[in-house]
Scaffold this motif. Sequence first.
Motif, mmCIF file in Angstrom:
data_model
loop_
_atom_site.group_PDB
_atom_site.id
_atom_site.type_symbol
_atom_site.label_atom_id
_atom_site.label_comp_id
_atom_site.label_asym_id
_atom_site.label_seq_id
_atom_site.Cartn_x
_atom_site.Cartn_y
_atom_site.Cartn_z
ATOM 1 N N LEU A 107 0.832 -1.207 0.000
ATOM 2 C CA LEU A 107 0.000 0.000 0.000
ATOM 3 C C LEU A 107 0.864 1.253 0.000
ATOM 4 O O LEU A 107 0.586 2.213 -0.726
ATOM 5 N N GLU A 108 1.919 1.252 0.788
ATOM 6 C CA GLU A 108 2.817 2.406 0.843
ATOM 7 C C GLU A 108 3.475 2.633 -0.518
ATOM 8 O O GLU A 108 3.627 3.779 -0.961
ATOM 9 N N ARG A 109 3.843 1.553 -1.193
ATOM 10 C CA ARG A 109 4.457 1.664 -2.513
ATOM 11 C C ARG A 109 3.479 2.302 -3.508
ATOM 12 O O ARG A 109 3.857 3.156 -4.316
ATOM 13 N N THR A 110 2.219 1.906 -3.422
ATOM 14 C CA THR A 110 1.198 2.475 -4.311
ATOM 15 C C THR A 110 0.982 3.956 -4.021
ATOM 16 O O THR A 110 0.908 4.782 -4.938
ATOM 17 N N LEU A 111 0.894 4.319 -2.756
ATOM 18 C CA LEU A 111 0.705 5.716 -2.380
ATOM 19 C C LEU A 111 1.895 6.569 -2.813
ATOM 20 O O LEU A 111 1.726 7.695 -3.307
ATOM 21 N N ASN A 112 3.088 6.043 -2.663
ATOM 22 C CA ASN A 112 4.278 6.791 -3.075
ATOM 23 C C ASN A 112 4.315 6.982 -4.584
ATOM 24 O O ASN A 112 4.766 8.026 -5.079
ATOM 25 N N HIS A 113 3.849 5.991 -5.314
ATOM 26 C CA HIS A 113 3.774 6.114 -6.769
ATOM 27 C C HIS A 113 2.880 7.294 -7.153
ATOM 28 O O HIS A 113 3.218 8.074 -8.059
ATOM 29 N N LEU A 114 1.764 7.440 -6.459
ATOM 30 C CA LEU A 114 0.858 8.557 -6.724
ATOM 31 C C LEU A 114 1.482 9.885 -6.319
ATOM 32 O O LEU A 114 1.376 10.891 -7.029
ATOM 33 N N ARG A 115 2.146 9.906 -5.178
ATOM 34 C CA ARG A 115 2.745 11.146 -4.675
ATOM 35 C C ARG A 115 3.886 11.634 -5.572
ATOM 36 O O ARG A 115 4.091 12.843 -5.726
ATOM 37 N N GLU A 116 4.632 10.694 -6.135
ATOM 38 C CA GLU A 116 5.838 11.057 -6.890
ATOM 39 C C GLU A 116 5.561 11.401 -8.343
ATOM 40 O O GLU A 116 6.444 11.916 -9.032
ATOM 41 N N ASN A 117 4.360 11.148 -8.815
ATOM 42 C CA ASN A 117 4.017 11.456 -10.194
ATOM 43 C C ASN A 117 3.663 12.943 -10.298
ATOM 44 O O ASN A 117 2.666 13.392 -9.735
ATOM 45 N N PRO A 118 4.459 13.741 -11.005
ATOM 46 C CA PRO A 118 4.208 15.186 -11.067
ATOM 47 C C PRO A 118 2.924 15.551 -11.792
ATOM 48 O O PRO A 118 2.453 16.694 -11.681
ATOM 49 N N LEU A 119 2.346 14.616 -12.521
ATOM 50 C CA LEU A 119 1.117 14.900 -13.257
ATOM 51 C C LEU A 119 -0.140 14.638 -12.421
ATOM 52 O O LEU A 119 -1.250 14.930 -12.860
ATOM 53 N N ILE A 120 0.054 14.086 -11.217
ATOM 54 C CA ILE A 120 -1.083 13.766 -10.344
ATOM 55 C C ILE A 120 -1.116 14.762 -9.187
ATOM 56 O O ILE A 120 -0.120 14.939 -8.486
ATOM 57 N N PRO A 121 -2.237 15.443 -8.969
ATOM 58 C CA PRO A 121 -2.327 16.396 -7.852
ATOM 59 C C PRO A 121 -2.138 15.699 -6.506
ATOM 60 O O PRO A 121 -2.190 14.464 -6.399
ATOM 61 N N ALA A 122 -1.923 16.514 -5.480
ATOM 62 C CA ALA A 122 -1.735 15.988 -4.131
ATOM 63 C C ALA A 122 -2.948 15.171 -3.695
ATOM 64 O O ALA A 122 -4.092 15.485 -4.031
ATOM 65 N N LEU A 123 -2.682 14.134 -2.939
ATOM 66 C CA LEU A 123 -3.743 13.272 -2.415
ATOM 67 C C LEU A 123 -4.567 14.041 -1.387
ATOM 68 O O LEU A 123 -4.036 14.564 -0.408
ATOM 69 N N LYS A 124 -5.885 14.124 -1.619
ATOM 70 C CA LYS A 124 -6.746 14.903 -0.728
ATOM 71 C C LYS A 124 -7.904 14.104 -0.141
ATOM 72 O O LYS A 124 -8.559 14.561 0.792
ATOM 73 N N GLY A 125 -8.188 12.929 -0.689
ATOM 74 C CA GLY A 125 -9.334 12.173 -0.182
ATOM 75 C C GLY A 125 -9.076 10.677 -0.197
ATOM 76 O O GLY A 125 -8.483 10.147 -1.143
ATOM 77 N N ILE A 126 -9.505 10.021 0.864
ATOM 78 C CA ILE A 126 -9.472 8.555 0.957
ATOM 79 C C ILE A 126 -10.901 8.057 1.096
ATOM 80 O O ILE A 126 -11.663 8.540 1.940
ATOM 81 N N PHE A 127 -11.264 7.079 0.262
ATOM 82 C CA PHE A 127 -12.554 6.406 0.379
ATOM 83 C C PHE A 127 -12.255 4.923 0.555
ATOM 84 O O PHE A 127 -11.815 4.250 -0.372
#
Length: 266
Positions: free
Chosen positions: A64-84
Amino acid sequence: MTGGFGGIGQALARWMVDHGARHIAILSRNGCMTTENRRTVAYMESRGAKVYAFTADVTNKTSLERTLNHLRENPLIPALKGIFHLAVVIDNSNVLDINESQLERALAAKSRGALNLHELTHEDGLDIFFLLSSVAATWENPEQCGYVAANSFLDALAEHRHRQGLPALSVQLDAVRGVGFLEGKTKATEIVKRKGFLTLHINEVLRMMPRLLKARVIAVITLGNMVPDNVQSADDTCGQLLNHLPDGHRHCQLDEQNFQLQCDST
């Protein structure tokens, strides 16, 4: 969104895109594998959304941490703001017969997954931390004791986050028709009815989402459709609390300002 390729998850993802969401990461144990899943992704993309589908197990903290870091490190993806958090495993095991492995399986997706998300997103500055719980956490079900315990954990986690000043809302959802576990399961639907619960259509749930997402001062909300006098809990504790009052003289009201349930016998 965890459990995002389940019935409720897909309906919620579509609703989010229809209401302006433009970047959605969907995590699922099985990934985007069915025709229905691919149709959902295609619909969201047709509405202008970027959809990131991951095959991931939320109970595995490292993955899960690896997946979240992938999202955080992608400059084309905005900051994570919501968890469902919608991930769920339902194990129909009686409280007298359940074994350790069955209990662990029932608890893992909801409770361990939620705890991992809680611990791994502390520094993300979230606006939303949405947990899909169940009315079973309040009314109990001895035939699904692991499921009841897992939902109770979600409610407790939401309260814990509130005490820490973090966003959280655990929604104790009633049985849903139109999508999800009950769809096409006549026997399960009849059991729900015998317990005094009516069902909610998924469209009714979605219509409530704007109000739910604005709920900032309360940690746990029940969204149900029921006949109170007919609802059966495992020990009917709630009913016993009012048994000393004569019929016709029980009155409950919600203090909306302080979010307290007040009962009197006037």
